[in-house]
Design a protein around this motif. Structure first.
Motif, short mmCIF file in Angstrom:
data_model
loop_
_atom_site.label_atom_id
_atom_site.label_comp_id
_atom_site.label_asym_id
_atom_site.label_seq_id
_atom_site.Cartn_x
_atom_site.Cartn_y
_atom_site.Cartn_z
N ASP A 103 -0.80 1.08 -0.29
CA ASP A 103 -0.95 1.16 1.04
C ASP A 103 -2.25 2.16 1.31
OD1 ASP A 103 0.97 -0.32 1.72
OD2 ASP A 103 2.77 1.25 1.85
N SER A 104 -2.40 3.18 0.43
CA SER A 104 -3.34 4.14 0.60
C SER A 104 -4.08 4.80 -0.61
CB SER A 104 -3.12 5.11 1.69
OG SER A 104 -1.92 5.91 1.09
N GLU A 120 -8.10 5.51 -2.13
CA GLU A 120 -8.39 6.83 -2.40
C GLU A 120 -9.11 7.21 -3.81
OE1 GLU A 120 -5.14 9.61 -1.49
OE2 GLU A 120 -5.32 8.98 0.78
#
Length: 621
Positions: free
Chosen positions: A580-581, A585
């Motif tokens: 998701d994230s 990153e």
């Protein structure tokens, strides 16, 4: 010989009456083998009752033709009949030769319906249409001739047993007109069985072209039997009226390209007969629903894919042996260091270099690789012409013990394992899918539909996921047309005779939704063996997404760009990151180093993951 010979009781049509000549044909080995070939192939693995055969379907098609012949012969004599049909023309002549023509028509149409599936082999649509391992049954002149020779050897003796006070002259006429390849009846019958072979008569050359329509047009004896039969034995609901059948007639002899053709009269008093059109469309819808619910059921496709893969491994082994003898492989395939994992890629590369896709079938057969392919097909044909569905599985399962000693055993063992799994219904499961709404079926099939190219991808994906040598990944990429048949049945409407699909396109386009829906049935699948775990499945999906540029349906969480999926999956595993994230990153944080890793993707996911971990360790230090 045209006297009554036998009566079969059929679950669809009731009593089916056969002549002695038809009984003699049925009792031949080439026809009896149809008892061992299921009409719907592997569909019985989903619908257990669907074990009916090509044999019973062929008898049913004969019965339907008998009914259609009754309709068209009496068409001009009944209520709302067509006055200017071919048979009204014949009757007006009051010529005994026309009565003989009618007898010839009855014999030709009945035999055409009875024998229209003669050239089918086990798993025919799978190995011919979907995988292109063998030439299609309706184009396969060589298969027809081999089966016909066998049939011709047996029929005369059987006729002598069936006919009391046998007349040798009558038998000689059967041999001369029907069994001999140059006989008048044989020449007219052959196009009804191998309708797409290069050397068959065109409709305009046939004396009775409407017989081809009766047997094999869109709405014909073939379809009218299998719609009822397939629905009955699958248990799927069907409620198809038959009123439209009463509207069939044969066009007169002076209608240009539409002369002597089977057509539907959809007019009455100058107006469209909507009941006829509605029933016709209903038949097409039932055909579509049968495809949707039975023929492209994922479990059935998994079985087809497994059987196709098993057959292809056998085909690879034969190809390897023959190509090696001709010295066509660039590496020494006989050496101990040569891995058979390389075979699909080597073959794909050779075919690409020889520009196989740019050549016609005839041009390809004249190349060295094409000659090898033809030799392999002929060797496989000999077996397929003798085997039934279960016999094929047993044959494949026994390949390692029974095949010639010069064939590579690893390929034969892989073929046998797949056949055994299929026989015991240990089906592969769906790992991925992509439909026609997300990709171009034409492009996907063009790029990856060739057997060698597809096999190369399967092998690479399996190596990438570390799944070992046994076949555990199968790509299923069907042709883009999905065997769609447009409604080419002819109709008589205001401006004359035209194909129904042309008539509809100029009006309300009723039925276009059927064609649209049929085209949307296309889907490519990735199947994996049941012991492939979730982590390995992700590796397979990531690799194939990258190689094929396909954003598979179930793994879209890996990102919008499938060419990044292997790296993103490795980052998720190495950094224990969610998609998701956190993966984004990490990529942003270590972007430059990870880009170098992705630029040269290793052959295995394990190696890729190790390189990603090194980036993490190096950055941490």
């Amino acid at each position: 010989m045209l006297a009554p010979g036998k009566v079969f009781t059929d679950p669809v049509h009731g009593d089916i009456h056969l002549t002695k000549l038809e009984v003699a044909l049925i009792d031949s080995r080439p026809f009896q083998r149809l008892k061992r070939i299921r009409q719907l192939g592997n569909t019985h693995l989903v619908y257990p009752g669907a074990v009916h055969t090509r044999f019973s379907h062929s008898l049913g098609a004969l019965k339907v033709v008998e009914r259609l012949l009754d309709v068209v012969w009496r068409q001009g004599l009944g209520l709302h009949g067509v006055e200017d049909d071919l048979f009204a023309e014949w009757r007006a002549h009051r010529d005994r030769r026309d009565l003989r023509k009618w007898r010839e028509v009855k014999v030709l149409a009945r035999l055409g319906a009875l024998l229209h599936d003669l050239c089918h082999v086990p798993a025919g649509h799978t190995v011919e249409d979907d995988l292109d391992v063998l030439e299609p049954h309706d184009e396969n002149g060589g298969r027809f001739e081999a089966l016909w020779r066998q049939l011709s050897d047996e029929v005369p003796e059987r006729l002598r047993q069936l006919v009391d006070e046998f007349d040798d002259e009558e038998c000689e006429e059967v041999e001369r007109t029907l069994l001999d390849a140059s006989g008048d009846l044989h020449v007219q019958l052959r196009p009804l069985i191998v309708s797409k072979a290069d050397d068959t008569l065109e409709l305009k050359q046939m004396e009775y072209p409407f017989c081809a329509d009766l047997v094999g047009n869109t709405i014909c004896a073939d379809l009218l039997d299998y719609l009822d039969r397939d629905h009955l034995f699958t248990g799927l609901p069907e409620s198809l009226g038959r009123r439209f059948v009463s509207a069939f007639f044969v066009t007169p002899s002076e209608r240009g390209s539409f002369s002597k053709r089977l057509a539907l009269n959809i007019l009455r008093d100058g107006h469209e007969r909507t009941d006829i059109v509605s029933e016709l469309l209903k038949a097409l819808r039932y055909r579509y629903e049968l495809s949707e619910r039975a023929l492209v059921h994922p479990a059935k496709l998994a079985a087809d894919a497994m059987l196709g893969e098993s057959i292809e491994r056998w085909e690879w082994a034969l190809w390897w042996s023959k190509a090696r003898r001709r010295g066509l492989l660039e590496v020494d395939a006989s050496s101990a260091t040569y891995s058979l994992d390389h075979l699909p890629g080597d073959r794909a590369d050779l075919e690409k270099a020889a520009e196989k896709k740019k050549k016609s079938k005839k041009e390809w057969r004249e190349t060295d690789l094409g000659e090898v392919e033809e030799e392999v097909r002929e060797e496989m044909e000999k077996h397929f012409r003798q085997l039934g569905d279960e016999g094929l599985l047993d044959f494949l399962a026994q390949l390692p013990e029974r095949a010639a000693p010069d064939l590579p055993r690893p390929l034969l063992r892989a073929s046998a394992r797949l056949a055994e799994d299929l026989r015991d219904r240990r089906l592969f499961r769906v790992a991925e899918r992509i439909g026609a709404g997300d990709v171009s079926p034409d492009d996907v099939f063009e790029d990856y539909g060739e057997p060698a190219e597809r096999a190369k991808l399967e092998t690479e994906a399996q190596v990438f996921a570390g799944l070992g040598a046994e076949p555990k990944v199968i790509l299923w990429i069907p042709p883009s047309d999905m065997r769609l048949k447009l409604a080419e049945v002819l109709v008589q409407q205001e401006t004359g005779i035209a194909p129904f699909v042309t008539y509809e396109r100029s009006r309300s386009r009723r039925g276009s939704d059927i064609y649209d829906a049929h085209e949307r049935l296309w889907a490519a699948y990735v199947f994996v063996r049941r012991d492939v775990d979730d982590r390995q499945e992700k590796m397979v999906a990531a690799y194939l997404g990258w190689r094929m540029g396909i954003r598979w349906e179930r793994h879209r969480y890996m990102g919008r760009h499938p060419d990044q999926w292997p790296l993103r999956l490795a980052v998720a595993q190495a950094f224990d990151a969610d998609f998701d994230s956190r993966v984004d990153e990490v990529l942003a944080e270590h972007g430059e180093d990870l880009a170098k890793v992705a630029a040269r993707l290793p052959k295995t996911f394990k190696a890729l993951e190790q390189r990603v971990k090194k980036v993490e360790i190096a950055d941490g230090a």
